[in-house]
Design an enzyme around this catalytic site. Structure first.
Site, PDB file in Angstrom:
ATOM      1  N   GLU A 193     -26.071 -92.465  44.082  1.00 18.86           N
ATOM      2  CA  GLU A 193     -26.410 -91.349  44.976  1.00 18.86           C
ATOM      3  C   GLU A 193     -26.147 -91.799  46.411  1.00 18.86           C
ATOM      4  OE1 GLU A 193     -29.535 -88.841  47.358  1.00 18.86           O
ATOM      5  OE2 GLU A 193     -29.545 -91.000  47.072  1.00 18.86           O
ATOM      6  N   ASP A 251     -30.925 -94.333  43.849  1.00 17.11           N
ATOM      7  CA  ASP A 251     -31.206 -93.657  45.109  1.00 17.11           C
ATOM      8  C   ASP A 251     -30.653 -94.479  46.279  1.00 17.11           C
ATOM      9  OD1 ASP A 251     -32.877 -91.440  46.321  1.00 17.11           O
ATOM     10  OD2 ASP A 251     -33.789 -93.176  47.323  1.00 17.11           O
TER      11      ASP A 251
END
Lengths: 658, 658
Positions: free
Chosen positions: A418, A389
Site C-alpha cells: 500500500e 500499510d
C-alpha cells in the site's frame, strides 16, 4: 573495476565466439527476480549471434534455486538475431535460468554442403569433413546410435553416391543427435543465471474485499466479533470474492487516542484507530480482545476457507505509545535529545497517537527478527496474504529481507504494497518482493490517463515485477468521482478495476454505493476508522448483484485472469474506453467497452484489431455481451456501440468465431 | 545464484535505506564501458531515493582505472527522484565512476524545524536534537570550524532566542560542512563502479579521406610510391581532411591472384587485390616493395603530420595462400580432411585467393598474440588509427581483447569497424571497443529513413558506445543514387555525411564525382582494387572546392564537432530534410537543410524549435547561410526555404541572436 571484463590469454579453450545479450525477462540486470506464476509458460527471449555465418544451437536452462540439475529446452530463432525458448513453471518459489549456446557445426556443414551439391559441385572432400565432425560427436556421445549408424556408411564411395550419402546425413534424428552432442568446449552462457520468482496464481488473479471486522455486526456502538464476520462470509462469497482483507485486528492504544471523525480527543467508548497498534493486551501478535481469541480467529480462517475465501491481514509496522515495544524496546524508536520517543509528524502536523519505528536503530537486527517472527506467527495461524500499510516509509532493504525470509518458510505468502507514493518508489517496492501493489487507478478516470497508465503497467517491462491490484476505493480514499457519480459510477469503476487488471479489490460499502464525504475531502464521513458501525447490507441502491455478475464472468473467462494481456483499442468518443484481453492460444477472447461518463448516454464508433484475438480481418464473429446476455453477429473490428449508464455503463463481450 | 541478493543479518550497520537505480551512462549494466572523449563534460544521471521524507546527499565519484583516489563532486536533484552530476574528463584511457548517497540528516532537520518555527511552534527540543547531530559531525570532522563554531552557540537559550539560533544554523557554509561530514555508516553505492572509456577527440570529430597509395601517382600501369602520396598531401589537406586512410599496403599474394574487374585469372602485370595479403616479401608487418620501404613509410607519416593529417591503415586479418603464416602456422587456418587449408567461400561461391583465419584454432593464443604484435609494430611506426576490414567475421571476444591490449600501450589508438552487417552485430563490435563504425548511411537516402536511423544512432543510448563514421561511398560501394544523381547528389551526400555526424569520410574519386559502375551493380568499373590507376584530380565537374568549404565550416563551428547533439525538425516537402546542432552552452547554433532530390528544385515551409538552440520563441535571429555567405533576418522557427540542386542542394545556417 569488477564490472569490466579483462581478458587474459590463459591456456585452455578460447572464449566463446557467441554473444548472448538483451535477455528477457530480467529486472535491473538480474538484481531483482522477474515474477511469474505457477503453471504459467515462461517465455525467455535473447539476442544470440556470432561472427561469420555459422549456425547456432541455443538452449534455455532453468532450475529451482538450490537444485543441482537444470531443465534444458531448445530455443528457436525468431528473426533479427532474436531467439526464443519456453518452459512451463512448477510450484511457487525461487528459480533461476540461463542460456547456453554453441556453434552448430553440423548444421552449418549440412547447409553449406547442400548448396554446393545443388550447384553441382563435387562434395567428396566435404563428405570427408563430415566424417571428422561425426567422429568427434561419436566420441563425446560414447556411440550414440544415429551418429554411429551414419559413420558406418562412410567407406569408399563413388561420385554418384554422394547424393545418397548427403540425403542420409540430412536426417532429422541425426541432426538432433549432433545438436545434443555438439562440441561444447567454448560454450557461451550468461555471466550469471537470472533470477525468477514464481508466485501462486492468487498473486495475479483474485478479487479482494476489505472489511473492518469490528463493524461487521449488528449492535450499534459495540464491537462486532469474529463470529459476526463468519456470519458475513456467505454474503461476501456470493459476491464472488476470493480474499477477505481485514484492517488491523490488534489491541489499540489509549494514549492520544483519536475520536470520531479524527477528533484529537476520544470520548469514552470510542474504539480508536486500528492503526494505533498495541496496548496492555499486547502488540502485533495479539488480537483485540473484543474481536475474539486466537482460537476464534483460527475458526474464522477455517470457515472462510470453506467458502473459498482466504483471510488477508494488515501489516502496519508502527506502534501506539502503549505498545509493549515502547517500554520493552525504546531503542527501536527514534529517541530525542530529552530521552523521549519521537512521535509521527509531517511538520508542522503532529500524530501523537503513533510512534514510527526506526528501522536502522542500533538493535536493528533485533527489530527485524521480531517483525519476521510476528509475520510467521500469523502464517502459522493460517494467514498467507498481507496488505502492508505504508511500506514506503520503511527501508526497501528491510522488505526485501523480510519477504525473502517469509518465502523461505512458505513461498506462497503474498504481500500487497500500500504505497501511494512516487512512481519509482512504488516500483522499487515491487522489485524488492511485493507480489502486488496498489496503484493510481483510484484517481485515474479519463480515457487518456487510463490508457497511458495501464499501457505502462501491463505492456512494458514493469509487468515483469509489478502487479497492480486495483481498488476503486479504500478506507482512506473516497474519491470525488464516486462522491458525485452515483450508482453508475460505482458500476463503471467496478468493471474497470476488475477487467483492466486480473487482481482488484473493493473496500466494503462500495457495494452499497456509499460515498458520503467529509465535505470537500476525499474521505468518508463518520469513517469506521474511528468508530463502530453497523451496516445494512441490503440497503436500496446497492450494486451487490452487479458485482457478483462481473466476478462470475471473471471466473468463467481465463482471458480476464491474465494480467499482461491487456490491449487498448480505438473509440471515437472520448468518454468510451475500449480494450481487450485474450488467452495466449486465443481460446478465450474478451472485448470490454466502458462509458466513463456516469451522467450521459454515449454512442461511439469503435475499432478493435481482430488479429489481436487471432481472428482474420473480416471473419464473422459471435459477439456475446456477458452482462446483459445479448448475442450479436459482428464482422470486422469496425463497430458501433451505445452505453446508457442508467442501464449498464459497460459491455463485456466474448468474441468467438461463428 | 550469484545475481540474486540475499540478506544475512550480520552484526554491523544496517543496509543503506537509499536506493540508486537506472544510472546513465551504462552499457549492458556495466559489461562494456560507455564512451566519451577527452575534455568533455561527463553528465551522470540516476534515480536516487529512500523511504520516508528524509533529504538525500549524493556524490558522483570518478577515477582512472588503477588509481586509488576518487574525484568527488556533488550531484543535484532534478525531478521525479532523478539526480544529476557532472565532471570534466581528462586524458584518454579507462575510467570508472560510481555514486555515493547518504541521508542528509542535517538538511532534513533544518527543513522540518523551519516549518515548525514558521508555524509558531516551540522548537526548544528540536534545537537540542540539532546539538546532538552537530556533535556527531564535530567528532567525525575532528572539529571542523563551522561545526565547532555553531556548537559554541548552544548554551542556555530563551524562547525568544530560538529564532536567532535557527538563522545561524541555516547558514550555507555550515550546511556544506554538515553535508561533507554526514554520517556515512550506511552509505549507499553501486554494486560495482561503472566503466567509462575516454577516447581522444579524433574518435568523435574527424574528416577521413580514403586512398589506394599505389594509384596516387602519374605513371599508367605502374605502382605509385609513398613519395607520390607525399605529393598528394597538400591537395588532401587543402580539402580539409584530418585522416588519410590507406587500403592495405602489404605484399600481395600470387596464387589465384585476381585480374582486372575481378576476373579469376590475372594477367602479367596485374597487381592483385591488396586484401589478398602476404607473399614471399612478408605478411601483415611488411610493406609491398613497389610502394617503398619502412623508412619511406615513416617519412610519409611525418610529412602527413606536418599537414595536419594522420595516417590510418587497413587491418584485414586474412591471408593469401602465399602468406608466411600459411607455411609457418598452417594450424592458424581451418584444416580440411585432406590436410589442405580451407579457402574463403560463400557456398557455392569460392574465393581461392584468400585463406580466412581460424581464431579458435588450438594455438589461438599464439595467433592472437601475433596480431597484437603486428598492430603494435604499426603503432610504433606512427599509426594510431586502424580501419578494420570485416571485423564481424572474427570473434567479438578477439576484438575486445586486442583493442584492450593495444589501449594499454596507447589509449589514443582508434579502431573503425567496417562491419556492413546485421544491426546487433554492428552494435556488439562497437560495445567491444571499436571507437567508430561504418553505418547504413551509404544506402539511406530518404528523409524518413535518414531521420529514423540517425535518431536511433545519436538520440538513444546507442550513442553511448557507437559513433557512426559516415561514408557516402567506399571502394566496395558505388551506390546507385550516386551513379544516377550527378554532381548535385555528390554535394548533397557530402553535406549529409559531414553534418549528420561529426565524423565522416569519402573514398577518393568522390571529389571527382566518379561513379562509373559495373553495369547493374553498386561497384566501380575498372576498380582500383584490381589495377593501377592514374587520376586527374582537377578533372572537370569535380567538387573539390565544395568539399573544402564544408570542411572549413566544420572546423569553424563546434556545434558540428559534436555527435549526440543532432535534432531533426519538420519540413513540409518530403524531399527536404532539416536538422540542427547546438553546443551545450548554445554558443554555436547550426541549422542544416538539404534537398534530397538532386534532379529538382524544392521549396518548402520548414519549422524548427528556437528553444533547441536556446532562443526564445519569437526572438529575432541573424541567419547566416555559410555555404553562400548570405545573411537573413529571421524571427521564429516558421520559415520558408528554396534549394536548387544546380546551385546548392543544402543550406548550412548559423543562427545567432540579432
Amino acid at each position: 573495476m569488477a564490472s569490466r571484463r579483462t581478458f587474459h590469454l590463459e591456456s585452455g579453450p578460447p572464449p566463446s565466439s557467441i554473444i548472448i545479450e538483451n535477455v528477457a525477462p530480467q529486472v535491473d540486470a538480474g538484481r531483482y527476480p522477474a515474477k511469474r506464476e505457477a503453471g504459467e509458460t515462461l517465455v525467455v527471449t535473447a539476442d544470440i549471434f556470432k561472427d561469420g555465418h555459422d549456425k547456432i544451437a541455443a538452449d534455455l536452462l532453468i532450475r529451482r534455486c538450490g537444485a543441482k540439475a537444470w531443465t534444458r529446452s531448445p530455443m528457436v530463432f525468431v528473426d533479427n538475431d532474436r531467439w526464443s525458448g519456453s518452459t512451463v513453471l512448477g510450484e511457487p518459489g525461487a528459480y533461476e535460468f540461463t542460456i547456453e549456446a554453441v556453434p552448430d557445426r553440423w548444421r552449418t556443414w549440412l547447409i553449406d554442403t547442400t548448396k554446393k551439391a545443388d550447384a553441382g559441385l563435387d562434395i567428396a572432400l566435404e563428405l570427408r569433413d563430415a566424417e571428422l565432425i561425426l567422429r568427434g560427436a561419436e566420441e563425446r556421445s560414447a556411440g550414440e546410435t544415429h551418429i554411429a549408424r551414419a559413420l558406418t556408411r562412410f567407406g569408399q564411395f563413388e561420385r554418384d553416391e554422394q547424393h545418397d550419402l548427403l540425403v542420409l546425413l540430412s536426417s532429422e534424428p541425426l541432426g538432433d543427435a549432433m545438436r545434443i552432442w555438439a562440441d561444447r568446449t567454448s560454450v557461451a552462457t550468461l555471466n550469471a543465471p537470472l533470477p525468477l520468482w514464481v508466485d501462486r496464481i492468487a498473486a495475479r488473479y483474485a478479487a479482494w474485499y476489505e472489511l473492518f471486522p469490528r463493524s461487521s455486526g449488528t449492535k450499534p456502538g459495540e464491537s462486532a466479533t469474529f463470529q459476526d464476520v463468519i456470519a458475513q462470509l456467505p454474503r461476501i462469497a456470493d459476491m464472488g470474492f476470493d480474499v477477505l482483507y481485514f484492517t488491523p485486528i490488534h489491541p489499540i492504544g489509549h494514549t492520544k487516542r483519536k475520536g470520531k471523525n479524527n477528533s484529537v480527543t476520544a470520548l469514552p467508548g470510542d474504539p480508536g484507530v486500528p492503526y494505533a497498534i498495541g496496548n496492555e493486551s499486547g502488540g502485533h501478535d495479539a488480537i483485540e480482545p473484543s474481536l475474539g481469541t486466537v482460537q476464534d480467529f483460527e475458526r474464522l480462517v477455517a470457515a472462510a476457507r470453506a467458502y473459498g475465501l482466504e483471510i488477508a491481514l494488515d501489516l502496519a509496522i508502527q506502534a501506539s505509545p502503549d505498545h509493549p515495544w515502547a517500554s520493552e524496546h525504546p531503542e527501536w524508536f527514534t529517541i530525542r535529545a530529552d530521552g523521549s520517543i519521537q512521535f509521527a509528524e509531517n511538520p508542522p502536523k503532529k500524530y501523537e497517537d503513533i510512534y514510527p519505528i526506526n528501522f536502522q536503530n542500533p538493535d536493528w537486527q533485533g527489530l527485524w527478527h521480531e517483525i519476521r517472527r510476528i509475520v510467521l506467527v500469523w502464517v502459522e495461524r493460517g494467514v498467507r496474504t498481507f496488505r502492508v500499510d505504508n511500506p514506503h516509509t520503511k527501508p526497501t532493504a528491510f522488505w526485501e529481507w523480510l519477504i525473502d525470509e517469509v518465502h523461505q518458510v512458505d513461498p506462497g505468502v503474498i504481500f500487497l504494497s500500500e504505497a501511494f507514493t512516487r512512481p519509482k518508489v512504488m516500483k522499487s517496492l515491487a522489485k524488492a518482493g511485493f507480489a502486488q501493489s496498489y496503484t493510481y487507478f483510484t484517481w485515474r478516470t479519463g480515457k487518456a490517463e487510463l490508457t497511458e497508465y495501464f499501457t505502462e503497467l501491463t505492456q512494458t517491462d514493469v509487468a515483469d515485477y509489478m502487479r497492480g491490484n486495483l481498488f476503486p476505493n479504500t478506507h482512506d480514499i473516497n474519491p470525488f468521482h464516486l462522491q458525485t457519480g452515483g450508482r453508475a459510477a460505482f458500476k463503471a469503476r467496478h468493471v474497470l478495476a476488475s477487467t483492466l487488471s486480473s487482481v482488484y479489490g473493493i473496500y466494503s460499502g462500495f457495494e452499497l454505493a456509499e460515498a458520503t464525504p467529509v465535505t470537500g475531502k476525499e474521505e468518508y464521513l463518520n469513517s469506521e476508522k474511528y468508530e463502530f458501525k453497523v451496516w445494512d447490507w441490503d440497503r436500496p441502491g446497492n450494486i451487490t448483484t452487479d458485482i457478483a455478475r462481473i466476478n462470475r464472468i471473471r471466473r468463467a473467462h481465463p482471458a480476464l485472469q491474465e494480467y499482461a494481456n491487456l490491449r487498448f483499442f480505438w473509440a471515437e468518443s472520448d468518454d468510451i474506453i475500449v480494450y481487450g484481453k485474450s488467452t495466449p492460444d486465443h481460446s478465450d477472447n474478451i472485448l470490454i467497452a466502458v462509458n466513463l461518463n456516469p451522467h450521459a448516454v454515449r454512442e461511439s464508433r469503435i475499432w478493435f484489431d481482430p488479429a489481436a484475438f487471432g481472428f482474420a480481418a473480416d471473419q464473422p464473429l459471435a459477439a456475446h455481451e456477458l452482462i446483459t446476455d445479448q448475442m450479436w453477429r459482428w464482422q470486422g473490428g469496425d463497430q458501433w456501440i451505445r452505453l446508457d449508464p442508467i442501464l449498464e455503463s459497460a459491455h463485456i463481450i466474448q468474441l468467438s468465431p461463428v
